[in-house]
Write a protein that holds these residues in place. Structure first.
Motif, PDB file in Angstrom:
ATOM      1  N   ARG A 154      52.248  38.675  37.141  1.00 29.56           N
ATOM      2  CA  ARG A 154      51.454  39.517  36.141  1.00 29.56           C
ATOM      3  C   ARG A 154      50.173  38.355  35.835  1.00 29.56           C
ATOM      4  O   ARG A 154      48.769  38.878  35.648  1.00 29.56           O
ATOM      5  CB  ARG A 154      51.902  39.754  34.622  1.00 29.56           C
ATOM      6  N   ALA A 155      50.417  37.231  35.458  1.00 32.41           N
ATOM      7  CA  ALA A 155      49.191  36.294  35.142  1.00 32.41           C
ATOM      8  C   ALA A 155      48.425  35.878  36.223  1.00 32.41           C
ATOM      9  O   ALA A 155      47.091  35.700  35.938  1.00 32.41           O
ATOM     10  CB  ALA A 155      49.926  34.909  34.633  1.00 32.41           C
ATOM     11  N   ILE A 156      48.638  36.139  37.622  1.00 27.28           N
ATOM     12  CA  ILE A 156      47.957  35.731  38.693  1.00 27.28           C
ATOM     13  C   ILE A 156      47.415  36.787  39.461  1.00 27.28           C
ATOM     14  O   ILE A 156      46.341  36.565  40.118  1.00 27.28           O
ATOM     15  CB  ILE A 156      48.705  34.536  39.430  1.00 27.28           C
ATOM     16  N   ILE A 157      47.960  38.008  39.242  1.00 26.91           N
ATOM     17  CA  ILE A 157      47.320  39.218  39.944  1.00 26.91           C
ATOM     18  C   ILE A 157      45.711  39.371  40.155  1.00 26.91           C
ATOM     19  O   ILE A 157      45.400  39.776  40.878  1.00 26.91           O
ATOM     20  CB  ILE A 157      48.014  40.440  39.787  1.00 26.91           C
ATOM     21  N   MET A 158      45.151  39.176  38.903  1.00 33.58           N
ATOM     22  CA  MET A 158      43.693  39.110  39.032  1.00 33.58           C
ATOM     23  C   MET A 158      42.927  37.832  39.179  1.00 33.58           C
ATOM     24  O   MET A 158      41.661  37.994  39.431  1.00 33.58           O
ATOM     25  CB  MET A 158      43.235  39.774  37.671  1.00 33.58           C
ATOM     26  N   LYS A 159      43.525  36.901  39.835  1.00 37.94           N
ATOM     27  CA  LYS A 159      43.066  35.763  40.276  1.00 37.94           C
ATOM     28  C   LYS A 159      42.172  35.167  39.189  1.00 37.94           C
ATOM     29  O   LYS A 159      40.838  35.023  39.215  1.00 37.94           O
ATOM     30  CB  LYS A 159      42.320  35.733  41.697  1.00 37.94           C
ATOM     31  N   PRO A 160      42.624  35.040  37.901  1.00 39.49           N
ATOM     32  CA  PRO A 160      41.845  34.835  36.634  1.00 39.49           C
ATOM     33  C   PRO A 160      41.033  33.342  36.815  1.00 39.49           C
ATOM     34  O   PRO A 160      41.569  32.421  37.489  1.00 39.49           O
ATOM     35  CB  PRO A 160      42.599  34.690  35.588  1.00 39.49           C
TER      36      PRO A 160
END
Ligand SMILES: Nc1ncnc2c1ncn2[C@@H]1O[C@H](COP(=O)(O)OP(=O)(O)OP(=O)(O)O)[C@@H](O)[C@H]1O
Ligand SMILES: Nc1ncnc2c1ncn2[C@@H]1O[C@H](COP(=O)(O)OP(=O)(O)OP(=O)(O)O)[C@@H](O)[C@H]1O
Ligand SMILES: [Mg+2]
Ligand SMILES: [Mg+2]
Lengths: 223, 223
Positions: A154-160
């Motif tokens: 969840r933390a990395i799916i948007m490539k923040p």
């Protein structure tokens, strides 16, 4: 990219004051890879909460891309978090009524990504985290390490732009842990700023820059 | 003391069957010190839940001190847990409205130990776990590692005959982790049967007997 200047955060309980962060000054360039280590209770999660705009310092300034974050309203902070920051929480904070797949997909939904574009991205993430067979499970139908991997997905799916990982391998065996570290370091190689809080010395030493905290202060900061 | 014979536990989700435990046979003598290691999702927590009478197997027999536990009613199981088993949960399960001190004290209260006898025992436990300064904090006012130590204190305060610890050092730095291991091993030296699930190889190798689980089965069992 990130400038913490004389940051302090104190929790008051009755007449007891806990100096969770005590005059912390830290500059982090875009694309950096830092580890944060230190004794239990030394302020690592509190540091991440301040960096992640989840908590406001009582003193000092936090400048993010030149903006003084104390001037932001709560909706502005929430929006900045959604658009730029990925956070792997020490206690995961999964949505209990959503499946593994839906938890990982949530940031894409909040960002307005259309369903047909979401599915391949979520499937790839499930595959990278060895969660494909558990995609439909709810958090209480997952093992501890599986929940941890959902939190990471969840933390990395948007490539923040900024990825804050609080003890991301604490409940993982060496193979799953290595897969996660590979994934986080790939993102860093693509330009994402990566901070990893960990009690695992081997993981901490992989970072290009190592911060050690003691009693709310930065005790050492080196490469 | 403990005999697991052909224990199986299957979770059914729709048409998918997860064989969390698959034909597990295991004998544990009173006073043994075992570690249980294996990949994330291999059944370690499920094994502990069955041993700790929190979960019933679908197949096989679990004999505890000669008693077939499947014949026990739920109140009898609850009483046996309270009187003989200490459990450190992978996700702590602290009581959120009770302080660190009150969480640790809870088993003594449930056992009817008078207040003036409880205080010195709880104070000593807080001291051993370096939690004295955090005794009045609620769980959401504690760091991750502090919560883990409260969970440990609560599990061991009654010196239970059987101590099941699910990843007891996952959120602890090396010093706090070593203090906890010392404490658990002291209890074992006093005759308590100790099972530690861990992903930490160094900790796992300290046990006299090492079990490895893979896909719900015991893959190896050796000294
Ligand atoms: N809401 C709160 N009220 C009071 N004290 C708090 C609160 N939250 C945290 N603390 C205290 O602040 C200190 C720093 O906490 P923090 O969670 O940052 O530690 P940490 O370095 O992440 O520890 P760990 O390695 O155990 O996760 C701890 O001593 C903790 O007890
Ligand atoms: N309520 C449930 N419904 C369906 N499947 C479940 C349920 N609880 C656990 N499982 C599955 O059973 C398997 C074993 O889970 P368990 O929690 O015992 O693993 P574990 O070895 O403790 O893993 P970890 O090291 O990640 O903590 C996992 O694959 C998990 O997804
Ligand atoms: Mg922490
Ligand atoms: Mg587990």
């Amino acid at each position: 990219m990130i400038q913490l200047e004389h940051i302090s955060k104190t929790f008051l309980l009755g007449d007891q004051a806990v100096h969770a962060l005590d005059d912390v000054t830290l500059t982090i360039a875009s694309g950096d890879y830092l580890s944060v280590m230190g004794p239990s209770g030394s302020g690592k999660s509190t540091l991440l909460n301040v960096l992640g705009l989840l908590d406001q310092p009582d003193d000092g300034h936090y400048r993010l891309e030149g903006t003084d974050t104390t001037t932001l309203s709560e909706p502005e902070r929430a929006r900045y978090r959604r658009e730029h920051i990925g956070f792997v929480f020490q206690s995961y904070h999964l949505v209990n009524r959503l499946s593994a797949r839906e938890n990982i997909e949530l940031p894409l939904v909040l960002a307005g990504v259309p369903p047909k574009d979401r599915a391949p991205r979520v499937n790839e993430m499930l595959e990278r985290l060895s969660l494909t067979d558990r995609a439909t499970h709810l958090p209480n139908q997952l093992s501890g390490g599986q929940r941890q991997r959902v939190a990471i997905g969840r933390a990395i799916i948007m490539k923040p732009q900024l990825l804050l990982a609080d003890e991301p391998t604490g409940n993982l065996d060496s193979k799953s842990g290595a897969d996660v570290v590979t994934l986080l370091e790939e993102l860093n190689q693509q330009g994402i700023t990566l901070l990893v809080v960990t009690h695992d010395l081997a993981l901490g030493q992989r970072a290009r820059r190592r911060i050690r905290m003691v009693d709310g202060r930065i005790d050492s900061d080196g490469t």
